[in-house]
Design an enzyme around this catalytic site. Structure first.
Site, short mmCIF file in Angstrom:
data_model
loop_
_atom_site.label_atom_id
_atom_site.label_comp_id
_atom_site.label_asym_id
_atom_site.label_seq_id
_atom_site.Cartn_x
_atom_site.Cartn_y
_atom_site.Cartn_z
N SER A 11 8.02 21.78 -3.77
CA SER A 11 8.39 23.19 -3.75
C SER A 11 9.83 23.43 -3.36
CB SER A 11 7.45 23.99 -2.84
OG SER A 11 7.45 23.45 -1.54
N HIS A 43 12.46 24.48 2.00
CA HIS A 43 12.61 25.58 1.05
C HIS A 43 14.04 26.09 1.03
CE1 HIS A 43 8.03 26.47 1.51
NE2 HIS A 43 8.28 25.43 0.72
#
Length: 309
Positions: free
Chosen positions: A143, A194
Site C-alpha cells: 500500500s 504510507h
C-alpha cells in the site's frame, strides 16, 4: 518461526472480482503484478519477519533484499485482498494511460524507492527522538506503492472531487486526508510507510523523479521507451470515476517485539471503476457475514518470537 495460516476467503473474493471485471479487460502488467502478489502470498519467499523492511534489518544488518521483497508480501488474505482490489482499478487506469512498458518501469521504481524513503524517514525519527524503536519497526505490504499511484492518478485528474467517509475532498488533498484517517482508524498500519508512498508520488508528479526516469529509460533503450512514454504524458481526458468507493487496506508494520498490532480494516473513499462497485460492495458484505464470530478478521499476525533471525 511458526507457519502463518493461509486464509482463503479473501483469495476467493479477489478471484471473483477479477472474473467479474474480466481478465481480458485487465492490462497485462497489472494482471502480472496481481498474479505475482498472489503467488508470493501462497508461496512466500521467506517468513514475514524475514521480508519486512526496517532500518535495523535493511541498513544495520545490510539485508537489502527486503526492499524488493517487502512490497510483494502480505500479512493475511484480507490484507492481500484489499491491496489488490485497490491496485486493480489504479492499474487499469494508469497502465492504459501510460502504456505497459512505462507502467512496469514506474512500479519497479516506486516499489524500490518507497522502501528507501521509508528507511530514511524512520532513521530521521530515530535521530530526532532518540527512540530506537523507530529503526526496529518492520513494515510489509503494497500500500505504500498504492499511495504513490494514487498521487500520480490524482495528478492526471486535478480539479475533481472524491468522497472520504462521506465528506467531499479535492483530489489534490485526498491522499493526505486518507493518510490521517487510516492512521486514526487503523493504528497498526504504518503511517510512515504510507507517507513514503505519498512523497514518492509527489516526487514523480511534481518533482524530478519522472524526468530522471525518462533520462534513464532513454539512455538504456536509446530513446525507444522514452519517446513512447512521452506521448502518454501529454494526453488528457476525463477520469471516468464514479465517486466514492470502498476497499482499501494498509501497509502493515510490526513493532520491535515482532508482535503485530491487531487492527480493523480501513475502507476509505477511494474512487474505482464503475464495473467494480457492485463487486466490492458485495465482497465487503460477505466479509461482515463470514468473519470470525461475526467480526472481520484483524490484519497482521501474532508472532511467538521463536526462531527469529
Amino acid at each position: 518461526m511458526r507457519n502463518r495460516q493461509r486464509g482463503s476467503l479473501g483469495l476467493m473474493l479477489l478471484a471473483s472480482q477479477l472474473f467479474q471485471v474480466g481478465l481480458d479487460n485487465i492490462p497485462p502488467v497489472t494482471l502480472a503484478v496481481l498474479g505475482l502478489n498472489v503467488y508470493l502470498y501462497l508461496f512466500p519467499a521467506a517468513p514475514l519477519m524475514q521480508v519486512c523492511v526496517s532500518v535495523q534489518q535493511a541498513y544495520w544488518l545490510k539485508d537489502w533484499r527486503r526492499l524488493l521483497l517487502s512490497p510483494l508480501h502480505h500479512a493475511d488474505d484480507w490484507h492481500l485482498y484489499f491491496n489488490m482490489v485497490s491496485f486493480l482499478w489504479k492499474g487499469i487506469k494508469l497502465e492504459r494511460r501510460l502504456g505497459g512498458a512505462w507502467f512496469a518501469y514506474m512500479l519497479s521504481v516506486f516499489s524500490l524507492f518507497t522502501g528507501v524513503v521509508y528507511l530514511l524517514l524512520e532513521a530521521a525519527l530515530t535521530e530526532l527522538t532518540e527512540d530506537q524503536s523507530y529503526s526496529m519497526t518492520c513494515a510489509v505490504g503494497f500500500s505504500g506503492v498504492l499511495f504513490a499511484l494514487k498521487v500520480v492518478n490524482n495528478h492526471y485528474h486535478t480539479g475533481g472531487m472524491t468522497y472520504i467517509s462521506g465528506i467531499p475532498v479535492a483530489n489534490q488533498y485526498a491522499s493526505w486526508v486518507e493518510l490521517v484517517l487510516i492512521h486514526i482508524t487503523a493504528p497498526g498500519t504504518s503511517f510512515i510507510g504510507h507517507l513514503a508512498g505519498i512523497l514518492i508520488g509527489l516526487l514523480y508528479s511534481a518533482g524530478p523523479l519522472k524526468a530522471v526516469m525518462k533520462k534513464c529509460a532513454g539512455f538504456v533503450t536509446s530513446n525507444g521507451l522514452n519517446s513512447q512514454s512521452g506521448s502518454y504524458y501529454s494526453s488528457s481526458g476525463s477520469s471516468g470515476y464514479g465517486g466514492a468507493r470502498r476497499g482499501y487496506s494498509g501497509y502493515h508494520q510490526y513493532a520491535p517485539d515482532h508482535t503485530a498490532y491487531p487492527t480493523r480494516s480501513y475502507t476509505g473513499g477511494l474512487r474505482e471503476e464503475e464495473q467494480l462497485e457492485a463487486a466490492i460492495r458485495n465482497s465487503l458484505n460477505d466479509r461482515g457475514q463470514t468473519g470470525h464470530r461475526g467480526n472481520p478478521p484483524p490484519y497482521g499476525f501474532r508472532h511467538s518470537g521463536e526462531g527469529i533471525r
